[in-house]
Design an enzyme around this catalytic site. Sequence first.
Site, mmCIF file in Angstrom:
data_model
loop_
_atom_site.group_PDB
_atom_site.id
_atom_site.type_symbol
_atom_site.label_atom_id
_atom_site.label_comp_id
_atom_site.label_asym_id
_atom_site.label_seq_id
_atom_site.Cartn_x
_atom_site.Cartn_y
_atom_site.Cartn_z
ATOM 1 N N LEU A 178 36.444 44.694 45.454
ATOM 2 C CA LEU A 178 38.028 43.885 44.727
ATOM 3 C C LEU A 178 38.801 44.754 44.172
ATOM 4 C CD1 LEU A 178 36.522 40.179 44.576
ATOM 5 C CD2 LEU A 178 38.477 41.257 46.571
ATOM 6 N N ASP A 179 40.005 44.860 43.653
ATOM 7 C CA ASP A 179 40.709 45.382 43.238
ATOM 8 C C ASP A 179 40.215 44.841 41.618
ATOM 9 O OD1 ASP A 179 42.596 46.992 44.718
ATOM 10 O OD2 ASP A 179 44.141 45.795 44.741
ATOM 11 N N MET A 180 40.377 45.512 40.693
ATOM 12 C CA MET A 180 40.327 45.557 38.940
ATOM 13 C C MET A 180 40.772 44.629 38.979
ATOM 14 S SD MET A 180 40.233 47.952 35.917
ATOM 15 C CE MET A 180 39.601 47.100 33.626
ATOM 16 N N THR A 216 41.841 41.586 40.181
ATOM 17 C CA THR A 216 41.900 41.257 41.739
ATOM 18 C C THR A 216 40.836 40.282 40.228
ATOM 19 O OG1 THR A 216 42.674 42.012 43.377
ATOM 20 C CG2 THR A 216 41.458 39.619 43.629
#
Length: 209
Positions: free
Chosen positions: A52-54, A56
């Site tokens: 996951l994106d940092m 998110t």
Amino acid sequence: MPPEFLHCDATLIVAVKPAGLLSVPGRGDDKQDCLATRVQAVYPDALVVHRLDMATSGLLVFARGAAAQRRLSDAFARREVDKRYAAIVAGHLAQAEGEIDLPLIADWPNRPRQHVDPVHGKPSLTRFRVLGHDAASNTTRVELEPVTGRSHQLRVHLCAIGHPIAGDLLYAPPAVQALAPRLMLHARSIALPHPDDGHRVAFEHATPF
């Protein structure tokens, strides 16, 4: 801090990533703390399957052992994994549900940004469903289903249709960034074939906003 675990058995781990924490280690000594490292401190055989994106938050799956990692990675590649995200986006999204079908590619001069490129972009599809509107803040709560798994797909797609995600410091204009103290994007549910025998398992985590 020890991770929040939703599930753990002999081959599968489901943990919750807080917003602002890396999924895997980055470059440099200051970027070694991440969910993968924290999970491996408890389960040393845990292996990364996806990210996951940092910015998110939400559910992240880990495999225990190389064989389970291969089976789970294959399930992701075959699109046998169903993911649902909750998000708050800027503006009044009038369409109750629909699809965003816009090809994406890395914006090389501006990495890590991605952008829509109808000629060179990879096929990228997001389904959305409106959950509610907030007239006071002029925002819309939506459920998002990424059919493909491109980097920053949800963030770029929502921005491309004129409804950037609140708190998005990478893609949203300053006024939309200021709507929230974090990126308002949460990976709230995931369903996938269990790496042991392929039976379908599903997990959910409450949206923290």
